[in-house]
Design an enzyme around this catalytic site. Sequence first.
Site, PDB file in Angstrom:
ATOM      1  N   CYS A  32      38.244  40.419  54.301  1.00 26.83           N
ATOM      2  CA  CYS A  32      37.517  39.827  53.182  1.00 26.83           C
ATOM      3  C   CYS A  32      38.217  38.576  52.665  1.00 26.83           C
ATOM      4  O   CYS A  32      37.842  38.054  51.620  1.00 26.83           O
ATOM      5  CB  CYS A  32      37.349  40.840  52.048  1.00 26.83           C
ATOM      6  SG  CYS A  32      38.913  41.454  51.363  1.00 26.83           S
ATOM      7  N   GLU A  62      44.447  56.242  55.527  1.00 22.18           N
ATOM      8  CA  GLU A  62      44.075  55.655  54.239  1.00 22.18           C
ATOM      9  C   GLU A  62      45.157  55.973  53.213  1.00 22.18           C
ATOM     10  O   GLU A  62      45.644  57.107  53.152  1.00 22.18           O
ATOM     11  CB  GLU A  62      42.726  56.203  53.768  1.00 22.18           C
ATOM     12  CG  GLU A  62      42.364  55.929  52.327  1.00 22.18           C
ATOM     13  CD  GLU A  62      42.334  54.443  51.973  1.00 22.18           C
ATOM     14  OE1 GLU A  62      42.744  54.094  50.853  1.00 22.18           O
ATOM     15  OE2 GLU A  62      41.913  53.627  52.821  1.00 22.18           O
ATOM     16  N   ASP A  78      40.948  47.336  58.591  1.00 20.44           N
ATOM     17  CA  ASP A  78      40.155  46.807  57.487  1.00 20.44           C
ATOM     18  C   ASP A  78      41.052  46.760  56.249  1.00 20.44           C
ATOM     19  O   ASP A  78      40.881  47.531  55.306  1.00 20.44           O
ATOM     20  CB  ASP A  78      38.927  47.693  57.241  1.00 20.44           C
ATOM     21  CG  ASP A  78      38.009  47.143  56.153  1.00 20.44           C
ATOM     22  OD1 ASP A  78      38.212  45.986  55.733  1.00 20.44           O
ATOM     23  OD2 ASP A  78      37.107  47.885  55.709  1.00 20.44           O
TER      24      ASP A  78
END
Length: 450
Positions: A407, A337, A380
């Site tokens: 998304c 991350e 993601d």
Amino acid sequence: MTRENLPEMNPPRELELTVGPAAHGGHFVARHEGRVVFVRHALPGERVRARLTDAGPKAKFWRADTVEVLEASPSRVAHFWAPADALKAGSRGRLPVGGAEFGHIELGEQRRLKAGIFAEQLKRLGGVEREISVEVPADENPDGLGWRTRASFSVAPGGRLAMHPHRSDDLVPVQEMPLASAAINALSLWEVDFTGADRVEVAAPAAGGPPLVLLIPSAGTHPRTLARIASEVGAAADAGAGETVSVAAWDPENHELTRLRGRTWVREHAAGHEYRVTGAGFWQIHRSAPEVLTSAALSGLQVQEGERVADLFAGAGLFTAPLADAAGPSGHVLSVEGSPGTSRDARKNLFAAGQVEVVQGRVDRVLRTREGGLDVVLLDPPRTGAGRTVVDQVSAAGPRAIGYVSCDPASFARDLAWFREAGWELDTLRVFDLYPHTHHMESFAVLNRP
């Protein structure tokens, strides 16, 4: 002030247009004298009067907002939220607020349009032709409202919460947010004077528990002003929701979080795990999204005991925790991350899982230093996608399967095209309507090598 480019030699500010198909981004395609006009707040087949918002004489296309419907589609319904209603706003010479740009469309038609948009992006950018159906969470409200566990507002002169119209710097004060959960609306933040803050972000955990109000202060705001806002927020929440509320301030320049009232994080739950998510940390905004997406990923990837797994763009560990369960103590899960604060959340959330390695840093830089292969990779990425470098790095790691949570259908399709160049093929593809009344959608895909 709206971002217009309308010199005196331009055509009239308003045009009568016959609306064509839906386009990615919440627009519908029309033409005026051969020029493409992207129209918002319309429907295919309608005849509308639209006000130009971006129409330079040399522009390849123009933009416009519907202000009157001359011939309506049978799928048009009354908008549920006055500030976002383009027809009401247009009658007052204003633009509607963003965030509910499909609110004038019957929900079933919204999902048919989204399926068509996804299929078009997949074919045009990804080179894959596939029929798309859009899935709806089992517990979705019939009216498509009340699903947001996060909401973001600007602050208007006078200190009241406000929102921006699409592509505009205007501020429209609001008194409610119907897409937000009841827990957010019950805080009665509309009554608070937020003078001294530029933005206000609210998080209300889907499973209940104290919500968090995050202030992004204006430059030079004194700590006493922030303390005053925190006190008003607490008083409004006590009067409205009767709920303890936490308040924190975030300095985006220095990446510092200051506790003003309560704590600086909320507690979320998904896939049998509990997660700590700090005020500035990312979490899926639809109340059902964490369960829906983790279930899709586990079902699609079928991670086995002892496998080597990478969770890229991992956030606070939403997918990492259940992936670690599947890989077991003999497996290894790498969680990557970029955000330092969110990575700290991941360390706290995953500290008991000895098979998890949490690394903070840009995904491409971390992968550049890794040696050895992987069995499964889950990505993601943000709305912009993973990018060519990460696609090549993931492919070179030689996994048996790649899971991709997205998304944005355009960035997913672009990344998919690069994966296909490297020999990967699209296997499973599921598209979810996790953003009713907006043009957004979420998807999960599994890629395999033939």
